[in-house]
Design an enzyme around this catalytic site. Sequence first.
Site, short mmCIF file in Angstrom:
data_model
loop_
_atom_site.label_atom_id
_atom_site.label_comp_id
_atom_site.label_asym_id
_atom_site.label_seq_id
_atom_site.Cartn_x
_atom_site.Cartn_y
_atom_site.Cartn_z
N ARG A 91 12.12 8.12 2.13
CA ARG A 91 13.45 7.33 1.51
C ARG A 91 14.16 6.57 2.68
NH1 ARG A 91 11.88 9.59 -2.46
NH2 ARG A 91 13.10 9.85 -4.31
N SER A 150 18.83 10.69 -7.81
CA SER A 150 19.22 11.65 -6.68
C SER A 150 20.28 11.12 -5.85
CB SER A 150 18.10 11.95 -5.86
OG SER A 150 16.97 12.53 -6.45
N GLU A 165 21.75 9.70 -0.77
CA GLU A 165 20.56 8.82 -0.66
C GLU A 165 20.93 7.18 -1.39
OE1 GLU A 165 18.25 7.72 -3.69
OE2 GLU A 165 16.82 9.22 -3.43
N1 EPU Z 1 15.80 22.41 -8.39
C1 EPU Z 1 16.58 23.45 -8.74
N2 EPU Z 1 17.72 23.28 -9.26
C2 EPU Z 1 17.96 21.77 -9.65
C3 EPU Z 1 17.17 20.79 -9.11
C4 EPU Z 1 15.98 21.18 -8.33
O1 EPU Z 1 16.30 24.63 -8.21
O2 EPU Z 1 18.90 21.58 -10.29
C5 EPU Z 1 14.42 22.69 -7.56
C6 EPU Z 1 13.24 22.51 -8.58
O3 EPU Z 1 13.28 23.70 -9.25
C7 EPU Z 1 12.28 22.32 -7.72
C8 EPU Z 1 12.90 21.65 -6.63
O4 EPU Z 1 14.32 21.95 -6.45
O5 EPU Z 1 11.73 23.45 -7.26
C9 EPU Z 1 12.46 20.18 -6.40
O6 EPU Z 1 12.86 19.60 -7.67
P1 EPU Z 1 12.24 18.40 -8.22
O7 EPU Z 1 10.77 18.41 -8.07
O8 EPU Z 1 12.74 17.97 -9.53
O9 EPU Z 1 12.49 17.00 -7.20
P2 EPU Z 1 13.68 16.75 -6.26
O10 EPU Z 1 13.57 17.07 -5.13
O11 EPU Z 1 14.84 17.07 -6.98
C10 EPU Z 1 12.70 14.23 -5.59
C11 EPU Z 1 13.16 12.99 -5.70
C12 EPU Z 1 13.12 12.34 -6.88
C13 EPU Z 1 11.70 12.24 -7.46
C14 EPU Z 1 11.50 13.69 -7.64
C15 EPU Z 1 10.11 14.02 -8.12
C16 EPU Z 1 14.68 12.95 -3.50
C17 EPU Z 1 15.95 12.84 -3.09
N3 EPU Z 1 14.55 13.03 -5.03
O12 EPU Z 1 13.69 15.12 -6.63
O13 EPU Z 1 13.50 10.91 -6.85
O14 EPU Z 1 11.89 11.63 -8.84
O15 EPU Z 1 11.48 14.29 -6.25
O16 EPU Z 1 8.93 13.39 -7.04
O17 EPU Z 1 13.67 12.95 -2.91
C18 EPU Z 1 15.53 9.59 -6.79
O18 EPU Z 1 15.18 9.06 -5.81
O19 EPU Z 1 16.57 9.14 -7.59
C19 EPU Z 1 14.81 10.49 -7.52
C20 EPU Z 1 14.91 10.98 -8.86
#
Ligand code: EPU
Length: 336
Positions: A164, A235, A331
């Site tokens: 990022r 995010s 972010e």
């Molecule tokens: N999780 C929770 N509770 C929540 C949200 C997430 O427990 O409310 C847990 C999920 O179960 C999972 C982990 O956190 O084990 C990661 O969640 P997820 O795979 O949905 O990805 P993320 O880390 O929340 C990142 C990016 C997203 C991108 C996704 C998929 C960042 C800040 N965000 O989200 O990017 O779509 O991975 O690759 O790195 C964005 O930048 O706007 C964005 C949406």
Amino acid sequence: MQHIKNQDLIHLNTFHIKAIARDFFIIENEQEIPLLLNSKDLVQTTPLILGSGSNILFVNNPHRPIIQLAFKRLQILERQSDYHIIEVEAGMKWDDLVRWSVMNNYYGLVNLSYIPSTVGAAPVQNIGAYGEEVGNFITHVHIYNTERQRFETLSHKECSFGYRTSIFKTALRGKAIITRIRLRLPTKPQFNLSYRDLHFLKDNPNLSLWLLRLTIGKIRMTKLPDPSIIGNAGSFFKNPIISPEKFSTLQSRYPQVPHYQMPDGKIKIPAGWLIDRLGLKGYRHGNAGVYENNALVLVNHGNATGKEILELSRIIQSKVKQAFDIDLVPEVNIIQ
Ligand code: EPU
């Protein structure tokens, strides 16, 4: 070039925050950039380049003039047997480029399907999703350097892409207007199914770019609210990267904590998971709230002000700090 006075930004930011730009310019080709920057309207100001408004929070009416880039040509520069070099102008919608790549059998960008962005904004925070980042495909970024007052080309290495982040968020912050990007797109099948929710496609004999795009669309629908229905900027925070020592303390309290090992030995923790552990899904602060299906996304429940969203983000930061001793960093670009 168009100059609009007192442009309402409510439909130009996906949080749908009400804000007015005193001076708003739409530029039709890159040669107009130096003309505008040297004109009496802009001299001695640092303009703000607005892409699709999907990663920005207006806390107040922006003081700076706003520029939107409206040029969006795509060209194939070179055809090799296993890759092609493509150049795309900054104003194209990001997903128009991804859809074009899928239609024309280019591999790579498909995991970045449906990200709301423009092509020019994509390298700034090195947009990423589902195991892929745009920086993995960028060979060059063309910019107008507002400090040196000249057009320049940065190589992939010079862009310093990271999680990022890029040089456009660090040394060149506020000094570069991205005008075009150059990508190297594979023409031979290669699918990135490294993200956990994509593993199930591994043995599917019908795996194709279209199937992967469709699957990613479905995953996004369950995790990310549609900004045309409920204002949000994806995010809100970056996933924090912590030391192995801090991680072992966290893991001893929560053996199930999801985590990703970084190449430098540090560990990335999902911010959404941390916020969720605090029971904050659905939490509200005035008209601002934490999305009920994903704790990493802050939403505008209708008529929220930028200040309310900012206050909510600070409440979350302090609760996470208190509970886990971890600093969350936004972010989203916060424009005060
Ligand atoms: N999780 C929770 N509770 C929540 C949200 C997430 O427990 O409310 C847990 C999920 O179960 C999972 C982990 O956190 O084990 C990661 O969640 P997820 O795979 O949905 O990805 P993320 O880390 O929340 C990142 C990016 C997203 C991108 C996704 C998929 C960042 C800040 N965000 O989200 O990017 O779509 O991975 O690759 O790195 C964005 O930048 O706007 C964005 C949406």
